[in-house]
Design a protein around this motif. Structure first.
Motif, PDB file in Angstrom:
ATOM      1  N   LEU A 374       0.818  -1.213   0.000  1.00  0.00           N
ATOM      2  CA  LEU A 374       0.000   0.000   0.000  1.00  0.00           C
ATOM      3  C   LEU A 374       0.854   1.266   0.000  1.00  0.00           C
ATOM      4  CD1 LEU A 374      -2.015  -2.242   0.875  1.00  0.00           C
ATOM      5  CD2 LEU A 374      -3.113  -0.527   2.336  1.00  0.00           C
ATOM      6  N   ARG A 375       0.616   2.116  -1.013  1.00  0.00           N
ATOM      7  CA  ARG A 375       1.175   3.469  -0.989  1.00  0.00           C
ATOM      8  C   ARG A 375       0.370   4.294   0.014  1.00  0.00           C
ATOM      9  NH1 ARG A 375       5.948   3.273  -3.084  1.00  0.00           N
ATOM     10  NH2 ARG A 375       5.855   5.544  -3.218  1.00  0.00           N
ATOM     11  N   GLU A 376       0.869   5.480   0.330  1.00  0.00           N
ATOM     12  CA  GLU A 376       0.208   6.306   1.348  1.00  0.00           C
ATOM     13  C   GLU A 376      -1.262   6.568   1.022  1.00  0.00           C
ATOM     14  OE1 GLU A 376       4.579   6.979   1.926  1.00  0.00           O
ATOM     15  OE2 GLU A 376       3.221   6.666   0.235  1.00  0.00           O
ATOM     16  N   GLY A 377      -1.541   6.824  -0.237  1.00  0.00           N
ATOM     17  CA  GLY A 377      -2.933   7.076  -0.642  1.00  0.00           C
ATOM     18  C   GLY A 377      -3.812   5.854  -0.443  1.00  0.00           C
ATOM     19  N   ASP A 415       6.612   7.279   6.813  1.00  0.00           N
ATOM     20  CA  ASP A 415       6.917   8.405   7.693  1.00  0.00           C
ATOM     21  C   ASP A 415       5.982   8.375   8.900  1.00  0.00           C
ATOM     22  OD1 ASP A 415       8.886   9.326   6.004  1.00  0.00           O
ATOM     23  OD2 ASP A 415       7.530  10.653   4.883  1.00  0.00           O
ATOM     24  N   LYS A 416       6.345   9.139   9.919  1.00  0.00           N
ATOM     25  CA  LYS A 416       5.548   9.164  11.150  1.00  0.00           C
ATOM     26  C   LYS A 416       4.109   9.589  10.905  1.00  0.00           C
ATOM     27  CE  LYS A 416       9.377  10.018  14.368  1.00  0.00           C
ATOM     28  NZ  LYS A 416       9.942  10.955  15.366  1.00  0.00           N
ATOM     29  N   ASP A 417       3.902  10.496   9.950  1.00  0.00           N
ATOM     30  CA  ASP A 417       2.548  10.985   9.681  1.00  0.00           C
ATOM     31  C   ASP A 417       1.603   9.855   9.271  1.00  0.00           C
ATOM     32  OD1 ASP A 417       3.296  13.524  10.303  1.00  0.00           O
ATOM     33  OD2 ASP A 417       3.491  14.223   8.229  1.00  0.00           O
ATOM     34  N   ILE A 418       2.142   8.839   8.608  1.00  0.00           N
ATOM     35  CA  ILE A 418       1.326   7.687   8.224  1.00  0.00           C
ATOM     36  C   ILE A 418       1.317   6.646   9.342  1.00  0.00           C
ATOM     37  CG2 ILE A 418       1.168   5.704   6.646  1.00  0.00           C
ATOM     38  CD1 ILE A 418       0.120   8.224   5.410  1.00  0.00           C
ATOM     39  N   LEU A 419       2.469   6.410   9.954  1.00  0.00           N
ATOM     40  CA  LEU A 419       2.550   5.405  11.014  1.00  0.00           C
ATOM     41  C   LEU A 419       1.560   5.690  12.141  1.00  0.00           C
ATOM     42  CD1 LEU A 419       6.431   4.909  11.282  1.00  0.00           C
ATOM     43  CD2 LEU A 419       4.785   3.326  10.263  1.00  0.00           C
ATOM     44  N   LYS A 420       1.371   6.942  12.475  1.00  0.00           N
ATOM     45  CA  LYS A 420       0.498   7.279  13.605  1.00  0.00           C
ATOM     46  C   LYS A 420      -0.979   7.086  13.298  1.00  0.00           C
ATOM     47  CE  LYS A 420       0.208  12.287  12.697  1.00  0.00           C
ATOM     48  NZ  LYS A 420       0.636  13.617  13.190  1.00  0.00           N
ATOM     49  N   ASN A 450      11.510   1.103  17.477  1.00  0.00           N
ATOM     50  CA  ASN A 450      10.661   2.141  16.882  1.00  0.00           C
ATOM     51  C   ASN A 450       9.367   2.212  17.695  1.00  0.00           C
ATOM     52  OD1 ASN A 450       8.623   3.448  15.187  1.00  0.00           O
ATOM     53  ND2 ASN A 450      10.107   3.248  13.523  1.00  0.00           N
ATOM     54  N   PRO A 451       9.015   3.374  18.226  1.00  0.00           N
ATOM     55  CA  PRO A 451       7.848   3.456  19.120  1.00  0.00           C
ATOM     56  C   PRO A 451       6.529   3.056  18.454  1.00  0.00           C
ATOM     57  CG  PRO A 451       8.619   5.647  18.494  1.00  0.00           C
ATOM     58  CD  PRO A 451       9.659   4.686  18.039  1.00  0.00           C
ATOM     59  N   TYR A 452       6.492   3.054  17.122  1.00  0.00           N
ATOM     60  CA  TYR A 452       5.256   2.711  16.430  1.00  0.00           C
ATOM     61  C   TYR A 452       5.097   1.208  16.217  1.00  0.00           C
ATOM     62  CZ  TYR A 452       4.591   7.661  15.566  1.00  0.00           C
ATOM     63  OH  TYR A 452       4.398   9.015  15.733  1.00  0.00           O
ATOM     64  N   THR A 453       6.128   0.421  16.464  1.00  0.00           N
ATOM     65  CA  THR A 453       6.044  -1.029  16.300  1.00  0.00           C
ATOM     66  C   THR A 453       5.258  -1.631  17.457  1.00  0.00           C
ATOM     67  OG1 THR A 453       8.135  -1.185  15.083  1.00  0.00           O
ATOM     68  CG2 THR A 453       7.360  -3.184  16.161  1.00  0.00           C
ATOM     69  N   GLU A 564      -0.863   6.621  22.809  1.00  0.00           N
ATOM     70  CA  GLU A 564      -0.831   7.867  23.580  1.00  0.00           C
ATOM     71  C   GLU A 564       0.523   8.102  24.247  1.00  0.00           C
ATOM     72  OE1 GLU A 564      -4.122   7.397  26.232  1.00  0.00           O
ATOM     73  OE2 GLU A 564      -5.621   8.040  24.760  1.00  0.00           O
ATOM     74  N   LYS A 565       1.271   7.021  24.475  1.00  0.00           N
ATOM     75  CA  LYS A 565       2.583   7.135  25.122  1.00  0.00           C
ATOM     76  C   LYS A 565       3.688   7.542  24.155  1.00  0.00           C
ATOM     77  CE  LYS A 565       1.480   3.702  28.665  1.00  0.00           C
ATOM     78  NZ  LYS A 565       1.753   2.318  29.155  1.00  0.00           N
ATOM     79  N   ILE A 566       3.390   7.513  22.846  1.00  0.00           N
ATOM     80  CA  ILE A 566       4.411   7.876  21.857  1.00  0.00           C
ATOM     81  C   ILE A 566       4.584   9.386  21.854  1.00  0.00           C
ATOM     82  CG2 ILE A 566       5.059   7.819  19.414  1.00  0.00           C
ATOM     83  CD1 ILE A 566       3.346   5.295  19.150  1.00  0.00           C
ATOM     84  N   LYS A 567       5.804   9.822  22.024  1.00  0.00           N
ATOM     85  CA  LYS A 567       6.069  11.269  22.099  1.00  0.00           C
ATOM     86  C   LYS A 567       6.353  11.824  20.717  1.00  0.00           C
ATOM     87  CE  LYS A 567       7.921  10.813  26.780  1.00  0.00           C
ATOM     88  NZ  LYS A 567       9.104  10.954  27.662  1.00  0.00           N
TER      89      LYS A 567
END
Length: 567
Positions: A374-377, A415-420, A450-453, A564-567
């Motif tokens: 999947l691409r971002e879109g 990127d973080k904008d998608i991971l979150k 990585n905090p998003y994993t 919520e704990k990810i800074k």
């Protein structure tokens, strides 16, 4: 015949056509048929020609071949191609990393017609000289062949299980009223099965021996057999078979001995006693009586591996093992957004109808372009559909996930904008598998940190009986998961079963939760959950330490609080 077996015949036909350089349009028709048939939920075996033709994408020709398969077990065109292809060349099509075109070159240009001849050509450095191969490809082929050679005569547990149960029933039918039980590797739920072992209680071993020879699917090896043991092969899957013929009063003793590892039997629990000495003292009426005589709680066969189960049994502290019915949701699944066979809604509805409370969708990420990543879109489009389906299917819930590729440096491929935007992220390695232990371990740990994993997917990337996994330092990886609150999956696909059961107890000791995940690319993949449960049980996994035994509310809270704990 099961749908998957019919589909497998069409896949083989397409490969053989490519091998023989047939018309590309004809090859594509078979490939398209495979894709179409993978979406069919109803049994193809019970359908008429007319019913088959009514399936969108199935024409008269394919429908006729399915009818022929249901009648004869194959179809004429496939039989003709198999007749024109040496069996060893057909076997080469199973070699990881080379397709039909390269197999054709190996066959035509080198004249290799068996895997043994191909291995010899690799060792003589002939393969690297062919156009499009090279030294690296030659070495990969060589290692794949050696691995295959080493694993001949073995089956995955999932492949051996049904045959073992069917043979058990055949033995019972041939010897009505006799005491007979399945033992050995299958009863211990080993991931790879090398033989089928049965215990038969009888006072007339010669008569029992003769009765076993009346079973059509058994073929005796007279030289290996003896008066108290029938040995041979199960012709339906090629596995070796041993039936031990024992006096009825020793039945429980022999069943116990043949359902326990040597480490379990020989581990001392006093200065001079182990279970071997206990079982030799007298005849017992049950396995439970053997443990009772030793002053222990009963140990389930899958736990009898000589790890910590003896001490736990002495202290009556054996874990209450996970059951399939304990699971409330199914995580790590793929849809048609990437390389899955069913739509997101189909995957969700099927999961709901099986009685689960939630589905975690985790299609491939953008780096996995070979799998329609999947691409971002695409991510945002899928998440919008998930929102709509969650309104439609409530209280059932779809969690927004992704199977994010772990790149060479250990980073995730968004990127973080998608991971979150995801509820959870399964981090997995799919590329550059030829790493040494240091590199593979560092790569995994970087992703774990990585905090998003949220979860580590199939930690070693192994495919049982197909390829070895990349080497990792399991302790360091599990320690990193403990330090970063990362769940580890037990990938339930019968080819993976990764995390290996031998490391489950260490993960539990470190407080790491495990998740039983099917890695399903088809609704039928949900059925693989039971194999993940068996792996977990073998390692001592409990409901409390299994993430997807959480209710939908508990899982949702966990994902939310972690984010919520990810800074």
């Amino acid at each position: 015949m099961e749908n998957k077996k019919i589909i497998r015949l069409f896949k083989l036909a397409a490969e053989l056509m490519e091998l023989h350089d047939e018309n590309p349009f004809k090859i594509r028709s078979y490939t398209n048929a495979v894709g179409t048939l993978e979406l069919v939920e109803d049994p193809l075996a019970g359908m008429s020609q007319t019913q088959l033709e009514s399936i969108q994408g199935v024409g008269k020709g394919i429908a006729a071949k399915i009818v022929e398969i249901n009648t004869t077990g194959s179809f004429e065109e496939l039989d003709q191609m198999l007749a024109a292809t040496p069996p060893g060349v057909v076997e080469m099509l199973r070699i990881k990393g080379i397709g039909p075109k390269k197999v054709r070159n190996l066959w035509r240009e080198l004249g290799t017609e068996t895997v043994e001849e191909l291995l010899e050509a690799c060792e003589q450095d002939k393969v690297s000289k062919l156009k499009g191969f090279g030294a690296k490809t030659q070495e990969n082929i060589k290692q794949a062949l050696l691995f295959t050679q080493q694993n001949r005569g073995k089956l995955l547990y999932a492949e051996a299980e049904a045959g073992a149960e069917a043979l058990l029933q055949s033995i019972k039918a041939a010897l009505p009223g006799a005491q007979v039980a399945l033992a050995g590797e299958v009863r211990r739920r080993m991931e790879i099965i090398t033989n089928l072992q049965f215990i038969l209680g009888t006072s007339t071993p010669a008569t029992a021996h003769g009765a076993l020879n009346t079973i059509a699917e058994l073929e005796e090896d007279e030289r290996a057999s003896g008066p108290f043991a029938w040995r041979g092969a199960y012709t339906l899957n090629g596995l070796s078979v041993e039936v031990k013929l024992v006096p009825e009063e020793r039945f429980a003793n022999e069943l116990f001995l043949c359902s326990s590892s040597l480490e379990h039997l020989s581990q001392p629990f006093t200065s001079s006693t182990n279970l071997l000495t206990v079982v030799r003292e007298q005849g017992y009426t049950s396995e439970a009586d053997i443990y009772k005589s030793a002053g222990m709680a009963y140990v389930a066969p899958e736990l009898r591996e000589g790890t910590n189960e003896i001490q736990l049994a002495l202290e009556n502290k054996l874990p209450e093992l996970l059951e399939l019915t304990d699971l409330k949701g199914i995580l790590h699944n793929h849809s048609t957004y990437s390389d899955g066979a069913h739509t997101l809604e189909q995957m969700a509805v099927y999961c709901r109808d099986m009685g689960y409370q939630y589905l975690g969708i985790s299609d491939h990420s953008k780096t996995a372009s070979y799998a329609g990543g999947l691409r971002e879109g695409d991510v945002l489009r899928q998440q919008k559909e998930i929102d709509e389906l969650n309104k439609k299917l409530a209280p059932f819930k779809i969690f927004k996930g992704i199977e994010s590729d772990i790149l060479g440096d250990g980073s995730l491929d968004y990127d973080k904008d998608i991971l979150k935007t995801f509820d959870f992220i399964v981090a997995s390695i799919h590329s550059t598998l030829n790493m040494d232990e240091k590199k593979a371990t560092a790569r995994l740990i970087a992703a774990i940190e990585n905090p998003y994993t949220t979860m580590l997917g199939h930690p070693t990337g192994r495919l049982l009986l197909r390829r070895e996994g990349y080497p990792i330092n399991h302790k360091e990886v599990i320690d990193a998961c403990a330090a970063n609150n990362v769940i580890i999956e037990i990938n339930s696909n019968p080819w993976r079963l990764d995390l290996d059961w031998r490391w489950v107890q260490y993960a539990l000791d470190k407080g790491v939760m495990l998740s039983i995940n099917p890695d399903a690319h088809h609704t039928s993949g949900y059925d693989d959950m039971k194999y993940g449960v068996l792996v977990g049980r073998k390692g001592g996994l409990t409901k409390e330490m299994t993430f997807n035994s959480k209710s939908v509310e508990e899982a949702e809270q966990y994902f939310r609080e972690r984010k919520e704990k990810i800074k």
